[in-house]
Design an enzyme around this catalytic site. Structure first.
Site, PDB file in Angstrom:
ATOM      1  CG  HIS A 192      -2.068   0.938   1.099  1.00  0.00           C
ATOM      2  ND1 HIS A 192      -1.989   2.268   1.426  1.00  0.00           N
ATOM      3  CD2 HIS A 192      -3.321   0.726   0.626  1.00  0.00           C
ATOM      4  CE1 HIS A 192      -3.164   2.840   1.170  1.00  0.00           C
ATOM      5  NE2 HIS A 192      -3.986   1.928   0.689  1.00  0.00           N
ATOM      6  CD  GLU A 238      -8.767  -4.085  -3.588  1.00  0.00           C
ATOM      7  OE1 GLU A 238      -9.825  -4.501  -3.095  1.00  0.00           O
ATOM      8  OE2 GLU A 238      -8.716  -3.278  -4.517  1.00  0.00           O
TER       9      GLU A 238
HETATM   10  N1  ACO Z   1       4.049  -7.642  -4.510  1.00  0.00           N
HETATM   11  C1  ACO Z   1       5.368  -7.633  -4.798  1.00  0.00           C
HETATM   12  N2  ACO Z   1       6.131  -6.521  -4.731  1.00  0.00           N
HETATM   13  C2  ACO Z   1       5.514  -5.399  -4.375  1.00  0.00           C
HETATM   14  C3  ACO Z   1       4.160  -5.338  -4.058  1.00  0.00           C
HETATM   15  C4  ACO Z   1       3.406  -6.527  -4.144  1.00  0.00           C
HETATM   16  N3  ACO Z   1       2.114  -6.564  -3.883  1.00  0.00           N
HETATM   17  N4  ACO Z   1       3.841  -4.084  -3.742  1.00  0.00           N
HETATM   18  C5  ACO Z   1       4.946  -3.352  -3.857  1.00  0.00           C
HETATM   19  N5  ACO Z   1       5.968  -4.154  -4.252  1.00  0.00           N
HETATM   20  C6  ACO Z   1       7.347  -3.776  -4.468  1.00  0.00           C
HETATM   21  C7  ACO Z   1       7.496  -2.945  -5.736  1.00  0.00           C
HETATM   22  O1  ACO Z   1       7.705  -3.768  -6.865  1.00  0.00           O
HETATM   23  C8  ACO Z   1       8.706  -2.096  -5.416  1.00  0.00           C
HETATM   24  O2  ACO Z   1       9.858  -2.828  -5.588  1.00  0.00           O
HETATM   25  P1  ACO Z   1      11.226  -2.097  -6.049  1.00  0.00           P
HETATM   26  O3  ACO Z   1      11.471  -1.039  -4.991  1.00  0.00           O
HETATM   27  O4  ACO Z   1      12.225  -3.187  -6.074  1.00  0.00           O
HETATM   28  O5  ACO Z   1      10.912  -1.491  -7.392  1.00  0.00           O
HETATM   29  C9  ACO Z   1       8.540  -1.857  -3.903  1.00  0.00           C
HETATM   30  O6  ACO Z   1       7.748  -2.929  -3.395  1.00  0.00           O
HETATM   31  C10 ACO Z   1       7.853  -0.556  -3.618  1.00  0.00           C
HETATM   32  O7  ACO Z   1       6.766  -0.490  -4.470  1.00  0.00           O
HETATM   33  P2  ACO Z   1       6.030   0.833  -4.834  1.00  0.00           P
HETATM   34  O8  ACO Z   1       5.482   0.692  -6.202  1.00  0.00           O
HETATM   35  O9  ACO Z   1       6.823   2.041  -4.491  1.00  0.00           O
HETATM   36  O10 ACO Z   1       4.829   0.802  -3.843  1.00  0.00           O
HETATM   37  P3  ACO Z   1       3.659   1.739  -3.946  1.00  0.00           P
HETATM   38  O11 ACO Z   1       3.447   2.235  -2.582  1.00  0.00           O
HETATM   39  O12 ACO Z   1       3.766   2.723  -5.015  1.00  0.00           O
HETATM   40  O13 ACO Z   1       2.532   0.705  -4.437  1.00  0.00           O
HETATM   41  C11 ACO Z   1       0.645  -0.582  -4.584  1.00  0.00           C
HETATM   42  C12 ACO Z   1       1.384   0.481  -3.777  1.00  0.00           C
HETATM   43  C13 ACO Z   1       0.384  -0.053  -5.999  1.00  0.00           C
HETATM   44  C14 ACO Z   1      -0.679  -0.850  -3.915  1.00  0.00           C
HETATM   45  C15 ACO Z   1       1.513  -1.868  -4.667  1.00  0.00           C
HETATM   46  O14 ACO Z   1       1.792  -2.312  -3.365  1.00  0.00           O
HETATM   47  C16 ACO Z   1       0.869  -2.954  -5.481  1.00  0.00           C
HETATM   48  O15 ACO Z   1       0.995  -2.958  -6.701  1.00  0.00           O
HETATM   49  N6  ACO Z   1       0.145  -3.928  -4.817  1.00  0.00           N
HETATM   50  C17 ACO Z   1      -0.499  -5.002  -5.531  1.00  0.00           C
HETATM   51  C18 ACO Z   1      -1.842  -4.549  -6.109  1.00  0.00           C
HETATM   52  C19 ACO Z   1      -2.881  -4.301  -5.028  1.00  0.00           C
HETATM   53  O16 ACO Z   1      -3.042  -5.066  -4.090  1.00  0.00           O
HETATM   54  N7  ACO Z   1      -3.627  -3.182  -5.201  1.00  0.00           N
HETATM   55  C20 ACO Z   1      -4.679  -2.765  -4.271  1.00  0.00           C
HETATM   56  C21 ACO Z   1      -4.192  -1.687  -3.351  1.00  0.00           C
HETATM   57  S1  ACO Z   1      -5.420  -1.220  -2.154  1.00  0.00           S
HETATM   58  C22 ACO Z   1      -6.443  -0.161  -2.984  1.00  0.00           C
HETATM   59  O17 ACO Z   1      -6.044   0.615  -3.794  1.00  0.00           O
HETATM   60  C23 ACO Z   1      -7.887  -0.202  -2.729  1.00  0.00           C
END
Ligand code: ACO
Length: 360
Positions: A245, A300
């Site tokens: 998140h 989710e």
């Molecule tokens: N699985 C694996 N790796 C992840 C995940 C995940 N679910 N979430 C983040 N990461 C990793 C990213 O790849 C990134 O790696 P890096 O630094 O090596 O490039 C690191 O963790 C940081 O990621 P960011 O993209 O900076 O995290 P951000 O805070 O922008 O993303 C997000 C948040 C989009 C929700 C992300 O965690 C994600 O894609 N989750 C999976 C999709 C999901 O569950 N979405 C629903 C969110 S809740 C809602 O909106 C209602």
């Protein structure tokens, strides 16, 4: 310059606060756990309080939403054939976009009423069934499940869905809410802002994740495959749906509320134990793969199990999320209208300088 606008404060709001470090969600002065026990109408009235031109109690809103659901249904019938060939989320986008700015019903009331009517009609027509006419005498959630399934839903299902809808009703400056506020700030009108919010919502990084959570559980299959499947996905840099998140650095508090609701619904049986095992392994592997990053369970993950337990079709999960979130979108639009300041940030130009004319 900050491409994700992380930590940028773009608005002051009285609506909700996401405490990412503490794992708390506060909605209009109440902790999430207290909000979760209220009716949908009570939470919408609370969100709109002092922002909508008319004032509402849960009772007056129940009647207003009932009448508006009937009005929305009348808009649906002629448009359904066009929406039929689209995915449910695209169908909802089409139907919302068709609401006219000249509508006489207060637009925030009609938007909140219309979403479940459209979502139910779209899901039914996809299964080859006729849309079910709203019953204005029923509570919003009860009527939605009745319109969706074509029969009255058990009280436990109504309560479970209502817990879900109020739990997700508002959540700070998330991407779809921000989109709604940007559009509202141009004075484009509430239906345009809600439609724009839905467009931002449908992506898998935001509201589009719960269906893919179930796809992931299906793909894993059984307990022996949990670790290999997840490890392989992470090695390939696949994001695990239902984890991570932008704001929460600890567990999303909504996950606990929804998990507790799923347990009451299914008596702790079926996929819940498998899902718990997947969650535990995913968290352990995420810690190993992304050691510097606090990745935890988001809303989710248990949303997916809850909506599955309510027999809601998987391809309608994001639409059902919108049934709840439209409450927050409308409240933010009403709040933005009061601020009445165009949102117009700056960009930094990094392209080439214009060429100087060559001297002859
Ligand atoms: N699985 C694996 N790796 C992840 C995940 C995940 N679910 N979430 C983040 N990461 C990793 C990213 O790849 C990134 O790696 P890096 O630094 O090596 O490039 C690191 O963790 C940081 O990621 P960011 O993209 O900076 O995290 P951000 O805070 O922008 O993303 C997000 C948040 C989009 C929700 C992300 O965690 C994600 O894609 N989750 C999976 C999709 C999901 O569950 N979405 C629903 C969110 S809740 C809602 O909106 C209602």
């Amino acid at each position: 310059m900050n491409p994700g606008l992380d930590d940028v404060i773009a608005a002051e709001t009285v609506l909700s606060h996401v405490d990412g470090a503490g794992g708390r969600l506060i909605v209009r002065g109440f902790e999430l756990e207290e909000i979760a026990g209220r009716s949908f109408e009570a939470v919408v009235a609370l969100l709109w309080d002092g922002l909508s031109p008319e004032s509402h109690t849960a009772e007056t809103l129940r009647a207003a939403l009932g009448a508006a659901r009937v009005a929305a249904f009348e808009r649906v019938e002629q448009l359904l054939p066009m929406a039929d060939r689209l995915a449910p989320i695209e169908g909802l986008r089409l139907l919302l976009a068709a609401l006219a700015d000249a509508e006489e019903i207060p637009h925030h009331v009609l938007a909140v009423a219309a979403v479940p009517v459209f979502v139910a009609a779209l899901a039914r027509s996809r299964q080859g069934h006729a849309a079910v006419r709203p019953d204005p005498a029923l509570a919003h959630t009860e009527d939605f499940l009745r319109m969706l399934h074509g029969a009255p839903a058990p009280a436990a299902h109504v309560r479970a869905l209502e817990t879900y809808l109020v739990t997700v009703a508002d959540h700070g400056m998330n991407a779809s809410t921000f989109a709604a506020r940007v559009i509202a700030s141009t004075r484009a009108g509430l239906f345009s802002a809600v439609t724009g919010a839905l467009c931002a919502f449908k992506g898998p990084l935001h509201g589009g994740a719960p269906g893919p959570v179930l796809d992931m559980l299906d793909a894993i299959g059984d307990a022996s495959n949990i670790r290999p499947w997840l490890a392989d996905a992470l090695t390939q840099d696949v994001r695990l749906m239902g984890f991570g998140h932008r704001v929460y650095r600890v567990r999303d508090p909504r996950a606990d509320v929804l998990k507790a609701t799923v347990v009451t619904l299914r008596g702790g049986e079926n996929r819940i134990h498998f899902a718990e095992a997947v969650e535990a392994e995913a968290l352990a592997l995420l810690r190993q793969h992304k050691p510097g990053r606090a990745l935890d369970t988001n809303v989710e993950f248990y949303t997916a199990l809850l909506l599955e337990a309510l027999a809601i079709p998987r391809d309608s999960f994001t639409n059902v999320f919108a049934v709840g979130r439209v409450a927050g979108w409308t409240a933010h639009i009403l709040e933005q209208n009061r601020i009445d300041r165009l949102i117009r940030p700056q960009s930094r130009y990094v392209g080439p300088e214009p060429r100087r004319p060559q001297a002859a």
